[in-house]
Write a protein that holds these residues in place. Structure first.
Motif, PDB file in Angstrom:
ATOM      1  N   TYR A  28       0.913  -1.410  -0.393  1.00  0.00           N
ATOM      2  CA  TYR A  28      -0.101  -0.003   0.337  1.00  0.00           C
ATOM      3  C   TYR A  28       0.472   1.248   0.042  1.00  0.00           C
ATOM      4  O   TYR A  28       2.299   1.157   0.061  1.00  0.00           O
ATOM      5  CB  TYR A  28      -1.009   0.132   1.122  1.00  0.00           C
ATOM      6  N   VAL A  29       0.288   2.146  -0.099  1.00  0.00           N
ATOM      7  CA  VAL A  29       0.598   3.433  -0.699  1.00  0.00           C
ATOM      8  C   VAL A  29       1.438   4.106   1.121  1.00  0.00           C
ATOM      9  O   VAL A  29      -0.319   4.873   1.478  1.00  0.00           O
ATOM     10  CB  VAL A  29       0.338   4.644  -1.326  1.00  0.00           C
ATOM     11  N   TRP A 110       5.690   3.696  -1.699  1.00  0.00           N
ATOM     12  CA  TRP A 110       4.754   1.659  -1.558  1.00  0.00           C
ATOM     13  C   TRP A 110       5.712   0.729  -0.679  1.00  0.00           C
ATOM     14  O   TRP A 110       7.140   0.441  -0.682  1.00  0.00           O
ATOM     15  CB  TRP A 110       4.962   0.969  -2.816  1.00  0.00           C
ATOM     16  N   SER A 112       6.060  -2.386   1.628  1.00  0.00           N
ATOM     17  CA  SER A 112       5.428  -4.011   0.437  1.00  0.00           C
ATOM     18  C   SER A 112       5.262  -4.468   1.883  1.00  0.00           C
ATOM     19  O   SER A 112       6.701  -4.716   2.820  1.00  0.00           O
ATOM     20  CB  SER A 112       6.071  -4.639  -0.176  1.00  0.00           C
ATOM     21  N   TYR A 121       5.873   0.763 -11.209  1.00  0.00           N
ATOM     22  CA  TYR A 121       5.184   1.405 -10.633  1.00  0.00           C
ATOM     23  C   TYR A 121       3.806   3.385 -11.757  1.00  0.00           C
ATOM     24  O   TYR A 121       5.492   3.407 -11.844  1.00  0.00           O
ATOM     25  CB  TYR A 121       5.660   1.944  -9.503  1.00  0.00           C
ATOM     26  N   SER A 180      -2.018   5.624  -8.233  1.00  0.00           N
ATOM     27  CA  SER A 180      -1.470   4.667  -8.139  1.00  0.00           C
ATOM     28  C   SER A 180      -1.275   3.002  -8.869  1.00  0.00           C
ATOM     29  O   SER A 180      -1.643   2.244  -7.634  1.00  0.00           O
ATOM     30  CB  SER A 180       0.097   4.709  -7.360  1.00  0.00           C
ATOM     31  N   TRP A 182       0.737  -0.820  -9.233  1.00  0.00           N
ATOM     32  CA  TRP A 182       2.065  -1.379  -8.753  1.00  0.00           C
ATOM     33  C   TRP A 182       1.998  -3.051  -9.521  1.00  0.00           C
ATOM     34  O   TRP A 182       0.790  -3.889  -9.258  1.00  0.00           O
ATOM     35  CB  TRP A 182       2.479  -1.606  -7.366  1.00  0.00           C
TER      36      TRP A 182
END
Length: 474
Positions: A28-29, A110, A112, A121, A180, A182
């Motif tokens: 997630y951002v 981001w 992870s 991305y 965004s 990914w």
């Protein structure tokens, strides 16, 4: 900064997530410009009422190939996950907390929780003049000009750290949404996060503790039932998977109260874990669990990198719905005011909030009411009304299922009342003529309009329904 991820699963979904054969990417951002779902449980994003979606912020995953593929229009913010994630697709000018931003180079991060080979991305931003009061669609974004593309060439981001991207954000004004994407290289999926921003001043990063790093906060959003469980899993950055866990089981309605189970989980973590602690932290590193929000800290020199808290329960979603009925295409101003009348058909026991936004996305009227499996009439009155385009945004939440969120957005116009004309300017009625709908004639000092069609020889005082009285001549 280490993170905590709060997730919510049904019993069936959890069994799949915990299966050891699965090793899928999650993320997630976070950072200076956190995503909508990430802000659902952070203290700075308390305006975001995201219910259980906030417990699983790392799982907004859908087929890759955006914009040709991926989540459907109207489901982009939730990655079309359904269930508890539907709330993320609700969209209005004042719904979401917005992080302040400036045009130019900004860092996006981001985070992870499980890394994977990555294609790229890609960052998109909404177009100038996008509709802030309708669910996000591909048309909302400037898809032809992504403002940032980070080509990873199939390499992996750092485990549990993710990637930070310095991106040149284009000029915009006011509220905008950044999308965004990914894209995972060796699976069929990608992750989709939207970021709500306001183009003003920037923000100041939070300080980091030198000994214990706060992973964020356990923010309990719902009561649990007897038989439900809450599991905290602690991930080891070296092993690449969780290395220990703490589990509590809800054994009564009292222990299922949201503030109580948060307290009990923090107590259990402190008793069982050495490199993780929860609760209020003192200057001498003593941790005291509280009834409510409990910060979770990870020891800085440990291998622990993140925490996932899974709420394990079996809950069947309710197939509720709302339908807006009787909303006119236009309403006429009368004595500087106008009443917007309509009805809502509700399937289920719902709390419905209706908000009217003007063309500048300013909320000008709002009303809420419980509607339980019936059709309810609503009237929203606007004083000092002006002509223009408006949007009615109807948002419903279930009184029985906290994971349910529904939205309908409908446009209409407000117009000024017509001013009656002068009898000298309007043709006298011709009894030998058949008039077309919309034509106006003068008859005995009044102006009449043909509503459908008129017979030859018929006159307005015969009470024939084809005539509509416009008003006396001036």
């Amino acid at each position: 900064m280490k993170k905590i991820i709060l997730t919510s699963f049904s019993a069936l979904a959890v069994s799949a997530v915990l299966a050891p054969a699965l090793a899928i990417a999650h993320g997630y951002v976070a950072g200076q410009f956190p995503s909508r779902v990430n802000l659902c449980h952070s203290s700075s994003g308390s305006k975001n009422d995201c219910t259980s979606a906030s417990y699983d912020r790392q799982s907004l995953e859908a087929p890759k190939g955006f914009p040709a593929a991926g989540p459907a229009d109207g489901k982009i913010a939730s990655a079309q996950k359904g269930g508890v994630f539907n709330v993320l697709d609700l969209q209005s000018a004042n719904k979401w907390y917005k992080t302040k931003i400036q045009a130019g180079y900004n860092d996006f991060h981001w985070f992870s929780t499980a890394n994977h080979k990555t294609t790229d991305y890609v960052y998109y931003i909404t177009k100038p003049g996008w509709n802030q009061n309708a669910p996000l669609t591909r048309e909302s974004f400037d898809l032809a000009n992504p403002f940032c593309v980070i080509d990873m060439g199939g390499t992996k981001p750092p485990m549990n750290l993710g990637d930070t991207h310095s991106c040149n954000v284009p000029e915009r004004s006011g509220y905008q949404v950044i999308l965004s994407v990914w894209t995972v290289d060796d699976t069929a999926n990608a992750f989709y996060n939207v970021i709500d921003v306001e183009f003003e001043d920037g923000v100041t990063p939070s300080p980091v503790d030198d000994v214990w790093e706060q992973s964020s906060t356990i923010v309990p959003k719902e009561d649990l039932a007897a038989g439900d469980k809450v599991k905290a899993r602690f991930f080891d950055s070296a092993a690449g998977s969780f290395s220990s866990e703490t589990i509590i089981e809800i054994n009564s309605a009292a222990n299922g109260k949201k503030n109580t189970w948060s307290y009990n989980l923090a107590v259990a973590i402190n008793a069982e874990q050495t490199d993780a602690q929860a609760g209020s932290k003192s200057d001498d590193d003593l941790f005291t669990p509280v009834y409510g929000n409990n910060p979770v800290y990870l020891k800085a020199d440990s291998n622990l990198s993140s925490v996932e808290v899974d709420i394990i329960k079996s809950e069947i979603p309710v197939d509720d719905s709302i339908t807006v009925l009787g909303l006119k295409d236009q309403y006429v101003i009368n004595n500087n005011s106008v009443d917007i009348t309509f009805s809502i058909e509700a399937v289920g026991n719902l709390n419905i909030t209706n908000t009217i936004f003007d063309a500048d996305n300013k909320a000008v009227a709002s009303a809420s009411e419980n509607v339980n499996n019936t059709v309810e009439s609503f009237t929203l009155s606007l004083d000092n009304a002006t002509a223009g385009a408006f949007t009615l945004v109807s948002i419903a939440s279930s009184n029985e299922n906290s994971n349910l969120s529904l939205q309908e957005s409908n446009s209409f116009n407000i117009i000024n009342a017509e001013v009656p004309g002068d009898c000298q300017d309007i043709q006298e009625i011709d009894l030998s003529k058949q008039y077309k709908p919309g034509e106006e004639v003068s008859y005995q000092g009044n102006v009449y309009r043909a509503e459908r069609w008129t017979d030859v020889g018929r006159t307005p005082d015969s009470q024939y329904s084809g005539w509509v009285l416009v008003g006396p001549c001036e």
